[in-house]
Design a protein around this motif. Sequence first.
Motif, mmCIF file in Angstrom:
data_model
loop_
_atom_site.group_PDB
_atom_site.id
_atom_site.type_symbol
_atom_site.label_atom_id
_atom_site.label_comp_id
_atom_site.label_asym_id
_atom_site.label_seq_id
_atom_site.Cartn_x
_atom_site.Cartn_y
_atom_site.Cartn_z
ATOM 1 N N MET A 170 -10.369 61.426 -9.076
ATOM 2 C CA MET A 170 -10.013 60.949 -10.626
ATOM 3 C C MET A 170 -10.695 60.225 -11.092
ATOM 4 S SD MET A 170 -7.087 59.490 -7.800
ATOM 5 C CE MET A 170 -6.180 58.282 -9.135
ATOM 6 N N PRO A 171 -10.439 59.549 -12.483
ATOM 7 C CA PRO A 171 -11.829 58.706 -12.754
ATOM 8 C C PRO A 171 -11.611 57.080 -12.298
ATOM 9 C CG PRO A 171 -9.515 58.779 -14.940
ATOM 10 C CD PRO A 171 -8.749 59.908 -13.345
ATOM 11 N N ALA A 172 -12.723 57.486 -12.228
ATOM 12 C CA ALA A 172 -12.956 56.077 -11.526
ATOM 13 C C ALA A 172 -13.683 55.231 -11.948
ATOM 14 C CB ALA A 172 -14.830 56.772 -10.592
ATOM 15 N N ASP A 173 -12.450 54.347 -11.986
ATOM 16 C CA ASP A 173 -12.420 53.217 -12.902
ATOM 17 C C ASP A 173 -12.333 51.887 -12.058
ATOM 18 O OD1 ASP A 173 -9.983 53.158 -12.160
ATOM 19 O OD2 ASP A 173 -9.296 53.547 -14.412
ATOM 20 N N GLY A 174 -12.033 52.213 -10.651
ATOM 21 C CA GLY A 174 -12.059 50.871 -9.946
ATOM 22 C C GLY A 174 -10.476 50.246 -10.108
ATOM 23 N N ALA A 175 -9.543 50.590 -11.104
ATOM 24 C CA ALA A 175 -8.540 50.340 -11.306
ATOM 25 C C ALA A 175 -7.373 50.159 -9.806
ATOM 26 C CB ALA A 175 -7.642 50.471 -12.179
ATOM 27 N N VAL A 176 -6.442 49.377 -9.255
ATOM 28 C CA VAL A 176 -5.626 49.527 -8.525
ATOM 29 C C VAL A 176 -4.016 50.144 -9.490
ATOM 30 C CG1 VAL A 176 -3.714 48.596 -6.336
ATOM 31 C CG2 VAL A 176 -6.303 48.015 -7.005
ATOM 32 N N THR A 177 -3.632 51.174 -9.298
ATOM 33 C CA THR A 177 -2.346 51.918 -10.013
ATOM 34 C C THR A 177 -1.462 52.076 -8.994
ATOM 35 O OG1 THR A 177 -3.552 53.214 -10.253
ATOM 36 C CG2 THR A 177 -4.244 52.369 -12.055
ATOM 37 N N PRO A 178 -0.170 52.295 -9.269
ATOM 38 C CA PRO A 178 0.331 53.320 -8.335
ATOM 39 C C PRO A 178 -0.257 54.553 -8.333
ATOM 40 C CG PRO A 178 1.540 51.789 -9.978
ATOM 41 C CD PRO A 178 -0.029 51.701 -10.323
ATOM 42 N N ALA A 179 -0.983 54.887 -9.114
ATOM 43 C CA ALA A 179 -1.093 56.589 -8.973
ATOM 44 C C ALA A 179 -1.994 56.305 -7.908
ATOM 45 C CB ALA A 179 -1.230 56.999 -10.432
ATOM 46 N N LEU A 180 -2.643 55.522 -7.748
ATOM 47 C CA LEU A 180 -3.790 55.557 -7.097
ATOM 48 C C LEU A 180 -2.964 55.319 -5.381
ATOM 49 C CD1 LEU A 180 -7.111 55.288 -5.939
ATOM 50 C CD2 LEU A 180 -6.427 52.585 -6.550
ATOM 51 N N VAL A 181 -2.508 54.167 -5.194
ATOM 52 C CA VAL A 181 -1.779 54.127 -3.874
ATOM 53 C C VAL A 181 -0.916 55.297 -3.343
ATOM 54 C CG1 VAL A 181 -0.021 52.387 -2.790
ATOM 55 C CG2 VAL A 181 -2.006 51.607 -4.194
ATOM 56 N N GLU A 182 -0.364 55.675 -4.466
ATOM 57 C CA GLU A 182 0.178 57.358 -4.147
ATOM 58 C C GLU A 182 -0.559 57.937 -3.391
ATOM 59 O OE1 GLU A 182 3.446 60.251 -4.865
ATOM 60 O OE2 GLU A 182 2.724 58.856 -6.621
ATOM 61 N N ALA A 183 -1.948 58.734 -4.315
ATOM 62 C CA ALA A 183 -2.599 59.064 -4.085
ATOM 63 C C ALA A 183 -3.902 59.091 -2.367
ATOM 64 C CB ALA A 183 -4.278 59.237 -4.696
ATOM 65 N N ALA A 184 -3.590 57.903 -1.988
ATOM 66 C CA ALA A 184 -4.618 56.909 -0.826
ATOM 67 C C ALA A 184 -3.845 56.945 0.197
ATOM 68 C CB ALA A 184 -5.086 55.787 -0.959
ATOM 69 N N PHE A 185 -2.263 56.568 0.418
ATOM 70 C CA PHE A 185 -1.543 57.322 1.628
ATOM 71 C C PHE A 185 -0.860 58.910 1.332
ATOM 72 C CE2 PHE A 185 -1.179 52.354 0.835
ATOM 73 C CZ PHE A 185 -1.136 51.921 1.939
ATOM 74 N N ARG A 186 -1.117 59.303 0.181
ATOM 75 C CA ARG A 186 -0.409 60.988 1.021
ATOM 76 C C ARG A 186 -1.337 61.357 1.578
ATOM 77 N NH1 ARG A 186 -0.066 62.064 -4.021
ATOM 78 N NH2 ARG A 186 -1.551 63.101 -4.158
ATOM 79 N N LYS A 187 -3.201 61.035 1.348
ATOM 80 C CA LYS A 187 -4.019 61.271 1.465
ATOM 81 C C LYS A 187 -3.845 61.423 3.871
ATOM 82 C CE LYS A 187 -8.285 63.430 1.081
ATOM 83 N NZ LYS A 187 -8.269 65.318 1.136
ATOM 84 N N ALA A 188 -3.886 60.027 3.217
ATOM 85 C CA ALA A 188 -3.879 59.653 4.844
ATOM 86 C C ALA A 188 -2.955 60.123 5.530
ATOM 87 C CB ALA A 188 -3.905 58.095 4.906
ATOM 88 N N GLY A 189 -1.603 61.109 5.129
ATOM 89 C CA GLY A 189 -0.392 61.069 5.699
ATOM 90 C C GLY A 189 0.606 60.187 5.847
ATOM 91 N N ARG A 190 0.528 58.987 5.177
ATOM 92 C CA ARG A 190 0.924 57.842 5.870
ATOM 93 C C ARG A 190 2.474 57.781 4.688
ATOM 94 N NH1 ARG A 190 -2.104 52.820 7.132
ATOM 95 N NH2 ARG A 190 -0.519 51.606 6.970
ATOM 96 N N ALA A 191 3.487 57.340 4.625
ATOM 97 C CA ALA A 191 4.227 57.355 3.827
ATOM 98 C C ALA A 191 4.450 55.795 2.884
ATOM 99 C CB ALA A 191 5.538 56.612 4.811
ATOM 100 N N LEU A 192 4.534 55.833 1.779
ATOM 101 C CA LEU A 192 4.226 54.322 0.732
ATOM 102 C C LEU A 192 4.689 53.257 1.248
ATOM 103 C CD1 LEU A 192 5.520 56.147 -2.650
ATOM 104 C CD2 LEU A 192 2.805 55.542 -1.848
ATOM 105 N N PRO A 193 3.393 52.293 1.122
ATOM 106 C CA PRO A 193 3.652 50.579 1.325
ATOM 107 C C PRO A 193 5.265 50.701 1.825
ATOM 108 C CG PRO A 193 2.019 50.357 0.052
ATOM 109 C CD PRO A 193 2.921 51.887 0.293
ATOM 110 N N ALA A 194 5.614 49.354 2.302
ATOM 111 C CA ALA A 194 6.856 48.742 2.005
ATOM 112 C C ALA A 194 6.752 47.759 0.888
ATOM 113 C CB ALA A 194 7.477 48.049 3.360
#
Length: 431
Positions: A257-281
């Motif tokens: 992904m572009p390494a811009d350090g921005a916290v976006t919904p796409a970043l959050v979804e990618a991190a949680f998917r990688k960890a095998g966890r459901a998206l946060p409430a």
Amino acid sequence: MLLRLAAGFGILALASTTALAGTIEGPLQIIVSRDQQTLKVYDGDTVVASSNVSSGKEGHTTPTGIFSILEKKRMHHSNIYDEAPMPFMQRLTWSGIALHASSHVPAYPASHGCVRMPDDFARMLYRLTRRGGHVLITGGDVAPHVVEHPALFQPEGAEPDAQLLSEAALRPAIPHPSDGAVEVAMSIPQPPVARPAIQRPAGDPVRILVTRATARDRLRDLQTVLGELGFDAGVADGVAGAQTTLAIKAFQSAEGMPADGAVTPALVEAAFRKAGRALPANGRLSVRKDFETVLEAPVTIRDETVELGTHFLLARTADSGSALAWFAVTMDNALSDPTRRRLGIAEPGAFTASPADPVKAALDRIDIPDDARRRIAALVGDGASLTITDTGTEGETGKGTDFITLTRPGAYGFNSSTARWKKESSIVVVE
């Protein structure tokens, strides 16, 4: 019997307020209306006392919202306005908003932000309240009403489940020949079993808040997941420091992904998917007791683009003594356009008309985990409160406070040159 007391009859007022103080038990709810310049004391949904007041004038407007009594002093002097006396002071914020007695209580806004009351009424109210008691300041005049809903908390064992027919052990209707004598099931009336009375937990009643997850909440969740994936984001505190930014960039690089350090919904979804966890409430529940946070849990808010509104509910022991009755008030809270965009809430006209009971409509959309419900069931009792709001709490919410929620009444606007208030008796006591 309704007893009206004129402001000047101090002896009569004192005699009646003493009787009143001796007959009211349990938590009270105080509601101040800036539009009406009145203060009403509610026992459940019944007005037990009321008075005219004088709130903040133009330039020093009294804030509206949900507050608690943080401190009580029989005689206090202002540390802001030249040591001005503030008898029977009941503090609502540490920044200087309080209820107190005054010799000047006109029927219009005239204070520097506090709520002034006639001396006799302020003395009576001081005797009735306790630290932690709730005070609601509104634009218009609102009143509590009883709300029944399965989502509202009840103490453990408050409503014992009756045995379901499907759970009962049934005897066969047609006996086998080898069974010999046949036993016939008889319905024998049983004496009613008295439900145990609610045992109030020790200490002050709990304060419960349900609100939307904030940007800080979402960043805290992301920091936790990044740490689980081996990217050290530092302490999961919801603050985007240098270490968190480096961890985000490292994860973005590893995932192409572009390494811009921005916290976006796409970043959050990618991190949680990688960890095998459901998206946060998308919601949060917090519980405070004795001005300290004792529980936090995620909740799910369905139809998240629709406004929840701001609602306050106070629990009182029901007449049966074995359950809680919840009394609700809906606060007028006009969200600004920037706030709506920040929270992802659509314009009011984007969804259906207002429901018949907005409190029930909000409760219908909130899903609370069973584990959190069980833990809260062990804490709730007479005087517990629940605040539901889109906008969370204010900066003054912290150690030594309950949840402080500010609102923005949509219709309130004081014009000192045109507004008029009818001068009424200072004190009304219901016996």
